[in-house]
Design a protein around this motif. Structure first.
Motif, PDB file in Angstrom:
ATOM      1  N   LEU A 138      -5.567  -4.853   6.521  1.00  0.00           N
ATOM      2  CA  LEU A 138      -6.111  -6.199   6.372  1.00  0.00           C
ATOM      3  C   LEU A 138      -5.021  -7.215   6.061  1.00  0.00           C
ATOM      4  O   LEU A 138      -5.020  -8.335   6.597  1.00  0.00           O
ATOM      5  CB  LEU A 138      -7.162  -6.205   5.252  1.00  0.00           C
ATOM      6  N   CYS A 139      -4.069  -6.818   5.224  1.00  0.00           N
ATOM      7  CA  CYS A 139      -3.042  -7.752   4.769  1.00  0.00           C
ATOM      8  C   CYS A 139      -1.831  -7.818   5.695  1.00  0.00           C
ATOM      9  O   CYS A 139      -0.905  -8.588   5.438  1.00  0.00           O
ATOM     10  CB  CYS A 139      -2.596  -7.377   3.358  1.00  0.00           C
ATOM     11  N   GLY A 140      -1.829  -7.028   6.763  1.00  0.00           N
ATOM     12  CA  GLY A 140      -0.743  -7.096   7.719  1.00  0.00           C
ATOM     13  C   GLY A 140       0.472  -6.265   7.376  1.00  0.00           C
ATOM     14  O   GLY A 140       1.547  -6.460   7.944  1.00  0.00           O
ATOM     15  N   PHE A 141       0.310  -5.297   6.471  1.00  0.00           N
ATOM     16  CA  PHE A 141       1.416  -4.402   6.131  1.00  0.00           C
ATOM     17  C   PHE A 141       1.475  -3.205   7.077  1.00  0.00           C
ATOM     18  O   PHE A 141       2.471  -2.486   7.098  1.00  0.00           O
ATOM     19  CB  PHE A 141       1.268  -3.896   4.691  1.00  0.00           C
ATOM     20  N   ALA A 142       0.430  -2.955   7.825  1.00  0.00           N
ATOM     21  CA  ALA A 142       0.368  -1.797   8.721  1.00  0.00           C
ATOM     22  C   ALA A 142      -0.469  -2.149   9.937  1.00  0.00           C
ATOM     23  O   ALA A 142      -1.213  -3.133   9.942  1.00  0.00           O
ATOM     24  CB  ALA A 142      -0.210  -0.585   8.000  1.00  0.00           C
ATOM     25  N   ASP A 143      -0.334  -1.287  10.980  1.00  0.00           N
ATOM     26  CA  ASP A 143      -1.035  -1.518  12.243  1.00  0.00           C
ATOM     27  C   ASP A 143      -2.134  -0.505  12.532  1.00  0.00           C
ATOM     28  O   ASP A 143      -3.131  -0.841  13.159  1.00  0.00           O
ATOM     29  CB  ASP A 143      -0.033  -1.457  13.403  1.00  0.00           C
ATOM     30  N   HIS A 144      -1.934   0.756  12.111  1.00  0.00           N
ATOM     31  CA  HIS A 144      -2.854   1.827  12.483  1.00  0.00           C
ATOM     32  C   HIS A 144      -3.075   2.774  11.310  1.00  0.00           C
ATOM     33  O   HIS A 144      -2.152   3.037  10.523  1.00  0.00           O
ATOM     34  CB  HIS A 144      -2.300   2.646  13.657  1.00  0.00           C
ATOM     35  N   PHE A 145      -4.285   3.307  11.228  1.00  0.00           N
ATOM     36  CA  PHE A 145      -4.603   4.389  10.305  1.00  0.00           C
ATOM     37  C   PHE A 145      -4.649   5.692  11.086  1.00  0.00           C
ATOM     38  O   PHE A 145      -5.386   5.819  12.065  1.00  0.00           O
ATOM     39  CB  PHE A 145      -5.955   4.152   9.626  1.00  0.00           C
TER      40      PHE A 145
END
Length: 377
Positions: A190-197
């Motif tokens: 949500l915060c833009g620290f990552a792209d994929h789970f």
């Protein structure tokens, strides 16, 4: 790390960094290899990572790079704070050099000419964010605990974290930066620290596919799943960081976060948090008030300014000024002492209160440094 060693495609070890060309598909793998220390970063590790990336950028056999951490506890908890404390109490020259080289590596990763995949499995904080959250492809797992916990040790969000926090939706970044709260995988997305789970159980097959030459972006996307929606209230081992996002995560709390953290001063933010009637907001105020008053005020100013900066490089330049200024103040050594060395969790900040931190003092952290600028932008 020598270029000759890289050319042999053999496992290389320079202090606690391993680098290898994996499989037939041109995958360069960098492994942070200090699992007992949560893969915390030394200056030697930063130097080794830089040498590896420079070698691989010019090596046509390397098609993509993957960054992982040894062990199952985390990618990287940040800088080696014990080593930093020893250096800061001796004058801080080594830490200043560490910052210069670390921030340059952060910028290199952001502009790397080949696909760079960062696996943010487990604890990923501070310097670990700098090595991962600027990558082209960023992965979190169900074990991910993400934080920029610097205000808890008398520092401010660095390694490009100020820009990431400033660009997060609403006032989420302000909340995370001032409180040092940690978040889980859904909030990291949500915060833009990552792209994929990607579930941790699927990481081995993902890495095998990448080693076989599969396209990094498409392959990671194919292994990705919807992230669990729960937030985290876990503790960050390295700095005593505590999350405040609760079981519903940040999205469910955006109303009070945006309303309270939009204020122009830290004092007003605290008042709004305490007066909101929201239990999570009160907890956030208590966390904020436990952090370095100077670091908290400088962080708010830095995040507000970062919203107007044109690039990561400009943010890193600003962060370098702030971090170097922190070396000349007592709170950094005291914060590390309280959280990591003695672990009494009772830092004696100087000044002790928000009211004692003047606007002039905050401005001095942001001022250009005569003859000592990072100069990335």
């Amino acid at each position: 790390m020598s270029a000759g060693a890289a050319e042999t495609a053999a496992v290389q070890e320079v202090q606690e960094v391993q680098a290898v060309l994996d499989g037939d598909g041109g995958l360069g793998r960098i492994v942070l290899n200090r699992p007992r220390a949560l893969n915390s970063l030394t200056h030697g590790m930063i130097t080794a990572i830089r040498a590896t990336l420079d070698d691989w950028a010019a090596d046509d056999r390397v098609r993509a790079v993957v960054l992982t951490g040894a062990g199952e506890r985390g990618l990287c908890a940040g800088a080696d704070l014990r080593a930093m404390h020893a250096d800061v109490t001796a004058g801080g020259a080594g830490t200043r050099a560490f910052f210069r080289d670390e921030y340059r590596v952060n910028a290199l990763i952001a502009r790397y000419p080949k696909p760079f995949v960062a696996v943010m499995d487990g604890i990923t904080m501070g310097g670990g964010i700098g090595l991962s959250a600027h990558a082209a492809v960023r992965i979190v797992t169900e074990r991910s605990v993400i934080a920029m916990p610097e205000t808890r040790i008398g520092l401010t969000p660095d390694v490009g974290g100020s820009l990431l926090l400033a660009r997060a939706p609403g006032e989420f970044g302000t909340h995370l930066g001032l409180t040092s709260a940690s978040i889980g995988p859904a909030d990291a997305l949500l915060c833009g620290f990552a792209d994929h789970f990607v579930p941790s159980s699927r990481l081995p097959e993902l890495l095998d596919a990448l080693a076989g030459g599969a396209d990094p972006a498409a392959t990671v996307a194919a292994h990705a799943e919807p992230a669990p929606t729960a937030g985290t209230t876990g503790a960050g081992e390295a700095t005593g960081t505590t999350g405040t996002t609760g079981p519903a995560g940040l999205a469910a709390q955006q109303e009070w976060i945006d309303a309270c953290y939009a204020a122009d001063t830290v004092e007003e933010i605290v008042r709004l948090l305490l007066d909101s009637g929201v239990p999570e907001a009160k907890e956030a105020a208590e966390l904020l008030l436990g952090n370095s008053p100077t670091a908290v005020k400088v962080t708010l100013a830095a995040l507000r300014r970062a919203r107007t900066l044109p690039s990561l490089e400009a943010a890193l330049d600003q962060e370098y000024r702030i971090s170097c200024a922190a070396l000349d103040r007592p709170d950094l050594a005291e914060g590390i002492r309280a959280q990591v060395i003695d672990k009494d969790r009772d830092p004696q900040w100087s000044p002790r209160t928000l009211a004692e931190v003047t606007e002039a003092e905050v401005a001095s952290f942001l001022a250009p440094r005569e003859g000592d600028e990072l100069g990335l932008a």
